[in-house]
Every structure is written in C-alpha cells, then in structure tokens.
Scaffold this motif. Sequence first.
Motif, PDB file in Angstrom:
ATOM      1  N   ILE A  82       0.879  -1.170   0.000  1.00 30.65           N
ATOM      2  CA  ILE A  82       0.000   0.000   0.000  1.00 30.65           C
ATOM      3  C   ILE A  82       0.917   1.220   0.000  1.00 30.65           C
ATOM      4  O   ILE A  82       1.687   1.437   0.944  1.00 30.65           O
ATOM      5  CB  ILE A  82      -0.954   0.024   1.206  1.00 30.65           C
ATOM      6  CG1 ILE A  82      -1.874  -1.213   1.166  1.00 30.65           C
ATOM      7  CG2 ILE A  82      -1.782   1.315   1.194  1.00 30.65           C
ATOM      8  CD1 ILE A  82      -2.822  -1.318   2.350  1.00 30.65           C
ATOM      9  N   VAL A  83       0.853   1.975  -1.070  1.00 27.71           N
ATOM     10  CA  VAL A  83       1.714   3.140  -1.259  1.00 27.71           C
ATOM     11  C   VAL A  83       0.917   4.388  -0.878  1.00 27.71           C
ATOM     12  O   VAL A  83      -0.218   4.572  -1.319  1.00 27.71           O
ATOM     13  CB  VAL A  83       2.204   3.202  -2.724  1.00 27.71           C
ATOM     14  CG1 VAL A  83       3.032   4.459  -2.969  1.00 27.71           C
ATOM     15  CG2 VAL A  83       3.002   1.943  -3.074  1.00 27.71           C
ATOM     16  N   LEU A  84       1.524   5.211  -0.033  1.00 27.19           N
ATOM     17  CA  LEU A  84       0.867   6.436   0.439  1.00 27.19           C
ATOM     18  C   LEU A  84       1.433   7.656  -0.286  1.00 27.19           C
ATOM     19  O   LEU A  84       2.638   7.912  -0.230  1.00 27.19           O
ATOM     20  CB  LEU A  84       1.054   6.601   1.944  1.00 27.19           C
ATOM     21  CG  LEU A  84       0.479   5.483   2.817  1.00 27.19           C
ATOM     22  CD1 LEU A  84       0.699   5.811   4.291  1.00 27.19           C
ATOM     23  CD2 LEU A  84      -0.986   5.263   2.526  1.00 27.19           C
ATOM     24  N   VAL A  85       0.539   8.379  -0.932  1.00 28.82           N
ATOM     25  CA  VAL A  85       0.883   9.565  -1.701  1.00 28.82           C
ATOM     26  C   VAL A  85       0.267  10.773  -1.006  1.00 28.82           C
ATOM     27  O   VAL A  85      -0.896  10.749  -0.600  1.00 28.82           O
ATOM     28  CB  VAL A  85       0.340   9.460  -3.143  1.00 28.82           C
ATOM     29  CG1 VAL A  85       0.685  10.708  -3.951  1.00 28.82           C
ATOM     30  CG2 VAL A  85       0.868   8.198  -3.822  1.00 28.82           C
ATOM     31  N   GLU A  86       1.058  11.819  -0.863  1.00 23.15           N
ATOM     32  CA  GLU A  86       0.561  13.048  -0.235  1.00 23.15           C
ATOM     33  C   GLU A  86      -0.307  13.825  -1.213  1.00 23.15           C
ATOM     34  O   GLU A  86       0.066  14.055  -2.358  1.00 23.15           O
ATOM     35  CB  GLU A  86       1.724  13.932   0.220  1.00 23.15           C
ATOM     36  CG  GLU A  86       1.263  15.218   0.880  1.00 23.15           C
ATOM     37  CD  GLU A  86       2.405  16.116   1.317  1.00 23.15           C
ATOM     38  OE1 GLU A  86       2.124  17.253   1.724  1.00 23.15           O
ATOM     39  OE2 GLU A  86       3.575  15.696   1.247  1.00 23.15           O
ATOM     40  N   LYS A 137      11.207   6.179  -9.419  1.00 20.58           N
ATOM     41  CA  LYS A 137      10.789   4.876  -9.970  1.00 20.58           C
ATOM     42  C   LYS A 137       9.372   4.538  -9.531  1.00 20.58           C
ATOM     43  O   LYS A 137       8.570   4.035 -10.318  1.00 20.58           O
ATOM     44  CB  LYS A 137      11.730   3.758  -9.502  1.00 20.58           C
ATOM     45  CG  LYS A 137      12.957   3.576 -10.328  1.00 20.58           C
ATOM     46  CD  LYS A 137      13.686   2.314  -9.864  1.00 20.58           C
ATOM     47  CE  LYS A 137      14.983   2.152 -10.590  1.00 20.58           C
ATOM     48  NZ  LYS A 137      15.742   0.987 -10.086  1.00 20.58           N
ATOM     49  N   MET A 138       9.074   4.793  -8.267  1.00 21.42           N
ATOM     50  CA  MET A 138       7.740   4.509  -7.740  1.00 21.42           C
ATOM     51  C   MET A 138       6.696   5.328  -8.494  1.00 21.42           C
ATOM     52  O   MET A 138       5.642   4.806  -8.863  1.00 21.42           O
ATOM     53  CB  MET A 138       7.708   4.821  -6.240  1.00 21.42           C
ATOM     54  CG  MET A 138       6.562   4.205  -5.514  1.00 21.42           C
ATOM     55  SD  MET A 138       6.682   2.423  -5.290  1.00 21.42           S
ATOM     56  CE  MET A 138       7.709   2.337  -3.840  1.00 21.42           C
ATOM     57  N   ARG A 139       6.995   6.598  -8.749  1.00 27.15           N
ATOM     58  CA  ARG A 139       6.074   7.446  -9.512  1.00 27.15           C
ATOM     59  C   ARG A 139       5.850   6.879 -10.908  1.00 27.15           C
ATOM     60  O   ARG A 139       4.718   6.809 -11.380  1.00 27.15           O
ATOM     61  CB  ARG A 139       6.626   8.867  -9.635  1.00 27.15           C
ATOM     62  CG  ARG A 139       6.254   9.774  -8.529  1.00 27.15           C
ATOM     63  CD  ARG A 139       6.489  11.223  -8.951  1.00 27.15           C
ATOM     64  NE  ARG A 139       6.874  11.972  -7.782  1.00 27.15           N
ATOM     65  CZ  ARG A 139       8.117  12.261  -7.437  1.00 27.15           C
ATOM     66  NH1 ARG A 139       9.118  11.916  -8.189  1.00 27.15           N
ATOM     67  NH2 ARG A 139       8.351  12.934  -6.340  1.00 27.15           N
ATOM     68  N   ILE A 144       2.140   7.998 -10.952  1.00 25.76           N
ATOM     69  CA  ILE A 144       1.899   9.081  -9.997  1.00 25.76           C
ATOM     70  C   ILE A 144       2.494  10.360 -10.596  1.00 25.76           C
ATOM     71  O   ILE A 144       3.655  10.366 -11.011  1.00 25.76           O
ATOM     72  CB  ILE A 144       2.563   8.771  -8.633  1.00 25.76           C
ATOM     73  CG1 ILE A 144       1.982   7.467  -8.049  1.00 25.76           C
ATOM     74  CG2 ILE A 144       2.388   9.928  -7.665  1.00 25.76           C
ATOM     75  CD1 ILE A 144       2.773   6.905  -6.878  1.00 25.76           C
ATOM     76  N   PRO A 145       1.729  11.443 -10.649  1.00 23.64           N
ATOM     77  CA  PRO A 145       2.254  12.693 -11.221  1.00 23.64           C
ATOM     78  C   PRO A 145       3.517  13.166 -10.494  1.00 23.64           C
ATOM     79  O   PRO A 145       3.658  12.972  -9.284  1.00 23.64           O
ATOM     80  CB  PRO A 145       1.111  13.690 -11.018  1.00 23.64           C
ATOM     81  CG  PRO A 145      -0.109  12.860 -10.814  1.00 23.64           C
ATOM     82  CD  PRO A 145       0.346  11.579 -10.181  1.00 23.64           C
ATOM     83  N   ASP A 146       4.399  13.804 -11.241  1.00 21.56           N
ATOM     84  CA  ASP A 146       5.640  14.339 -10.665  1.00 21.56           C
ATOM     85  C   ASP A 146       5.374  15.360  -9.570  1.00 21.56           C
ATOM     86  O   ASP A 146       6.216  15.588  -8.713  1.00 21.56           O
ATOM     87  CB  ASP A 146       6.504  14.991 -11.758  1.00 21.56           C
ATOM     88  CG  ASP A 146       7.140  13.967 -12.679  1.00 21.56           C
ATOM     89  OD1 ASP A 146       7.210  12.771 -12.296  1.00 21.56           O
ATOM     90  OD2 ASP A 146       7.554  14.342 -13.792  1.00 21.56           O
ATOM     91  N   SER A 147       4.225  15.981  -9.585  1.00 16.40           N
ATOM     92  CA  SER A 147       3.894  17.003  -8.591  1.00 16.40           C
ATOM     93  C   SER A 147       3.527  16.407  -7.233  1.00 16.40           C
ATOM     94  O   SER A 147       3.353  17.148  -6.265  1.00 16.40           O
ATOM     95  CB  SER A 147       2.724  17.853  -9.099  1.00 16.40           C
ATOM     96  OG  SER A 147       1.576  17.035  -9.296  1.00 16.40           O
TER      97      SER A 147
END
Length: 186
Positions: A82-86, A137-139, A144-147
């Motif tokens: 489970i990857v957590l993105v802000e 790499k995860m992005r 996942i957007p670079d922002s």
Amino acid sequence: MDFLEFVSTRQSDRAFDPARPVEKEKIERIVEAARLAPSACNAQPWHMIVVDDPQLKNRVADATSARVLGMNHFTKQAPVHIVLVEEKVNLTSGMGGWVKQKDYAQMDLGVIAAHIALAAHAEGLGSCILGWFNESKMRDILSIPDSKRVWLDIAIGYSVQPLRPKKRKPLEEVVSYNGYRNSIKK
C-alpha cells in the motif's frame, strides 16, 4: 486481548509467505480503517494505492530495494503493497501549518500508516512501513504525477517471522509528566 497486548505483538515483519495471497476483503477492511484515520482539520491529505498485481508488486518491491546497502530485499515476498501519496491539504490545515510552521500533511500520513499497520495486525497479517525507496521509480511504475510526493510503502502479507522481543527505551527516558524531563512521578 487488550490494546497494550495487541500493540506489543505487532512488529515490522521482514519475512512473508510469498505463496499465500492476502484476501481482498482483508485489504478492504485495512484501507477502510485507514480512511477513517484522523487528520489535521479533517484535510485527509492522502491517496492510497493498493498494489496486489504480482508483476506490478514486484516492480514496486524492486523500487524499495538497495542492493549495495542490502536493504529491503524481503519486499518481493509481500503479496500486497500500500503506497501512500501526499495530497494537498485543505485551506484550514494549510493555513494552520503555515502559521505554526508544521507540516500537518506529513503528520497525517504517519497517522494513516499506523492505522494501516495496526489494521493489518488485526487481520492476522504482518506489515512493514518502508520509507526507503526510489521515489521517481515509484512514480513511474504507479503513474503518480511528478507534482505528488510518495511518502511511504507498506508491505503486507502473512508473516513467517517469529515474534521478536521489542527493544525500546525505558519509559522514564521517553515520558515525563507536567514538564519536559521531569521525573516520571504521576
């Protein structure tokens, strides 16, 4: 079991049964428990990416490994990540963070990570919260957007690691009452 006993049996697992998949309903209960986590001003500045496709999960695991340092080689064993993105905070949390010079989103991501780890334990699963990974790499792997910042990856699966004794500082080193570093007297 009471809560103190429950948390004393939760550990960061680094050995999973790679042949035993995690049931979808368990993952759904874990992410629901995470969704209900508190956040500053109810901003909920997170997005969870559940990675359970075996090929994609292996690519995510590769992004967490560091061959030179010998870190995180166990992550391919875990059937779920489970990857957590802000995400952006709401206006109230953003203003409060600016005024108080605190990053409430990062604190909130720590809270949701704890909810995920404890919910996994409640489901009879092991977990390990990972902050060491190749973020670009995860992005790329997860579109996942670079922002966006990718803060944590939580590996989840059926643990095959024996329970280890907890090595923690003594209570009197980490707790004081009614002031910093006062005695532990109540």
